[in-house]
Design a protein around this motif. Structure first.
Motif, short mmCIF file in Angstrom:
data_model
loop_
_atom_site.label_atom_id
_atom_site.label_comp_id
_atom_site.label_asym_id
_atom_site.label_seq_id
_atom_site.Cartn_x
_atom_site.Cartn_y
_atom_site.Cartn_z
N ASN A 184 0.83 -1.21 0.00
CA ASN A 184 0.00 0.00 0.00
C ASN A 184 0.86 1.25 0.00
O ASN A 184 1.99 1.22 0.49
N ARG A 185 0.30 2.33 -0.56
CA ARG A 185 1.02 3.62 -0.57
C ARG A 185 1.45 4.00 0.85
O ARG A 185 2.60 4.33 1.10
N SER A 186 0.51 3.92 1.81
CA SER A 186 0.88 4.18 3.21
C SER A 186 1.21 2.84 3.87
O SER A 186 0.34 2.00 4.05
N ALA A 187 2.49 2.67 4.20
CA ALA A 187 2.97 1.39 4.74
C ALA A 187 2.26 0.99 6.02
O ALA A 187 1.93 -0.18 6.23
N ASP A 188 1.96 1.96 6.88
CA ASP A 188 1.39 1.62 8.19
C ASP A 188 0.04 0.90 8.05
O ASP A 188 -0.24 -0.05 8.79
N LYS A 189 -0.77 1.33 7.08
CA LYS A 189 -2.07 0.67 6.89
C LYS A 189 -1.89 -0.77 6.40
O LYS A 189 -2.60 -1.68 6.82
N ALA A 190 -0.91 -0.98 5.53
CA ALA A 190 -0.64 -2.33 5.02
C ALA A 190 -0.12 -3.22 6.14
O ALA A 190 -0.52 -4.38 6.27
N GLU A 191 0.76 -2.67 6.95
CA GLU A 191 1.33 -3.46 8.05
C GLU A 191 0.25 -3.84 9.07
O GLU A 191 0.21 -4.98 9.55
N ALA A 192 -0.64 -2.91 9.37
CA ALA A 192 -1.70 -3.19 10.34
C ALA A 192 -2.65 -4.28 9.82
O ALA A 192 -3.04 -5.20 10.54
N LEU A 193 -3.00 -4.15 8.54
CA LEU A 193 -3.91 -5.14 7.94
C LEU A 193 -3.25 -6.52 7.91
O LEU A 193 -3.88 -7.54 8.24
N ALA A 224 7.73 -0.15 -2.32
CA ALA A 224 9.18 -0.42 -2.41
C ALA A 224 9.51 -1.79 -1.82
O ALA A 224 10.46 -2.45 -2.24
N LYS A 225 8.69 -2.25 -0.88
CA LYS A 225 8.94 -3.53 -0.19
C LYS A 225 8.75 -4.75 -1.09
O LYS A 225 9.18 -5.85 -0.74
N ILE A 226 8.10 -4.56 -2.23
CA ILE A 226 7.88 -5.73 -3.10
C ILE A 226 8.96 -5.84 -4.19
O ILE A 226 8.94 -6.78 -4.99
N ALA A 227 9.88 -4.89 -4.22
CA ALA A 227 10.98 -4.96 -5.20
C ALA A 227 11.77 -6.26 -4.99
O ALA A 227 12.05 -6.63 -3.85
N GLY A 228 12.04 -6.96 -6.07
CA GLY A 228 12.81 -8.20 -5.98
C GLY A 228 11.96 -9.44 -5.69
O GLY A 228 12.46 -10.55 -5.72
N LYS A 229 10.66 -9.25 -5.40
CA LYS A 229 9.77 -10.40 -5.16
C LYS A 229 8.94 -10.65 -6.42
O LYS A 229 8.78 -9.75 -7.24
N THR A 264 -1.40 5.76 -11.92
CA THR A 264 -0.95 4.36 -11.98
C THR A 264 -0.14 4.08 -10.72
O THR A 264 0.28 4.99 -10.02
N LEU A 265 0.08 2.79 -10.46
CA LEU A 265 0.76 2.40 -9.23
C LEU A 265 2.26 2.25 -9.47
O LEU A 265 2.66 1.77 -10.54
N PRO A 266 3.07 2.60 -8.49
CA PRO A 266 4.52 2.47 -8.66
C PRO A 266 4.98 1.03 -8.45
O PRO A 266 5.59 0.70 -7.44
N LEU A 267 4.66 0.17 -9.41
CA LEU A 267 4.98 -1.26 -9.27
C LEU A 267 6.40 -1.53 -9.74
O LEU A 267 6.74 -1.22 -10.90
N PRO A 268 7.23 -2.13 -8.91
CA PRO A 268 8.61 -2.44 -9.33
C PRO A 268 8.58 -3.46 -10.47
O PRO A 268 7.65 -4.27 -10.56
#
Ligand code: ATR
Length: 274
Positions: A151-160, A176-181, A198-202
């Motif tokens: 998610n754009r805001s990391a804290d919401k993704a981490e909580a979910l 950024a956390k999905i880069a390399g996966k 659009t989404l910043p997809l690595p």
């Protein structure tokens, strides 16, 4: 007497639910009526009670009332409880029962209509708002290998992710956390395209044989589907099938009979592309 159902929303004029449920009623030979009801932004609860008083048997709930519907119910299904939102109401005497059929609709569309088996797959869920949350319980019940919420805001993704982490590992973070996966199924549950973004997809996140699924739909490919194809997704789908399948799940709850969806979905597709 004809049983009455409706969809509450604001706005609601665009809703395809009356068309879908009228088709289901005809297919299954149910004596029922299904209408659109525009609820005032500050008057959702009063609108529901007025409909019950007028003989309503059940309802669907769409934007922006799903969380209010959750709070109004006297009883909730487990999947509605976990989703924190209700899209289907069932009125039984004094009781208002709440369910959430969105996630089941998504899973049914992916596994049945698109013949994509979720077992053992690596899932990436994009977005951490209400739409994303509603899908998590049914997605995890399908036994994927893992699920990552980006998610754009990391804290919401981490909580979910923390809330849904279980036997199946659920992690979360920003894009950024999905880069390399890489992932087998990438689901867009963000509203980015509504803002024309659009989404910043690595690069490299779409594994061989992957499916990119957009919960949005429209004429032709959605912006997310175009982006996914350009970045290597092998298959793409939009959310029209999810719309029809969540409706079928609600219909089955109300009428205890599950309608065939294929012809209804095909006709809706033709209408949208016309
Ligand atoms: P919904 O009920 O449709 O899920 P929501 O709860 O407002 O609506 O959530 C919108 C989701 O789309 C959120 O995950 C949001 O990201 P943030 O939590 O960072 O706000 C995401 N979203 C909206 N616009 C976006 C954009 N331009 N780029 C990336 N993500 C976006």
């Amino acid at each position: 007497m004809t049983d009455r159902y409706c969809v509450f929303g604001n706005p609601v004029a665009h809703s395809k639910s009356p068309t879908i449920h009228a088709r289901f009623a005809a297919i299954t030979q149910q004596d029922m009526d299904y209408e659109k009801r525009l609820a005032p932004l500050d008057g959702f609860t009063a609108s529901v009670h007025a409909f019950i008083a007028a003989g309503g048997r059940g309802a669907n709930v769409t934007v922006p009332f799903k969380e209010q519907a959750f709070r109004l119910c006297s009883r909730l299904s487990q999947r509605a409880e976990r989703a924190g939102a209700v899209n289907t109401l069932l009125f039984e005497g004094e009781e208002v029962l709440g369910d959430n059929t969105d996630g089941a609709g998504l899973v049914r569309d992916i596994t049945h209509n698109l013949s994509f088996d979720l077992t053992g797959r690596r899932i990436l869920l994009l977005g951490a708002g209400g739409a994303a949350r509603g899908t998590l319980e049914p997605l995890l019940a399908a036994q994927p290998a893992s699920l990552f919420v980006a998610n754009r805001s990391a804290d919401k993704a981490e909580a979910l992710a923390a809330f849904f982490n279980s036997v199946i590992t659920v992690n979360g973070g920003n894009f950024a956390k999905i880069a390399g996966k890489s992932f087998d199924l990438i689901i867009n549950a963000t509203s980015a395209s509504l803002a024309g973004q659009t989404l910043p997809l690595p690069p490299g996140i779409f594994a061989a044989g992957s499916l990119a699924y957009d919960m949005m739909y429209g004429k032709g490919d959605t912006p997310f589907m175009q982006q996914a194809r350009a970045q290597g997704a092998e298959r793409c789908a939009d959310g029209l099938g999810m719309l029809v399948e969540q409706a079928a799940e609600a219909f089955a709850l109300w009428r205890k009979v599950r309608p065939e969806t294929a012809a209804v979905l095909a006709d809706l597709r033709t209408q949208i592309n016309a």
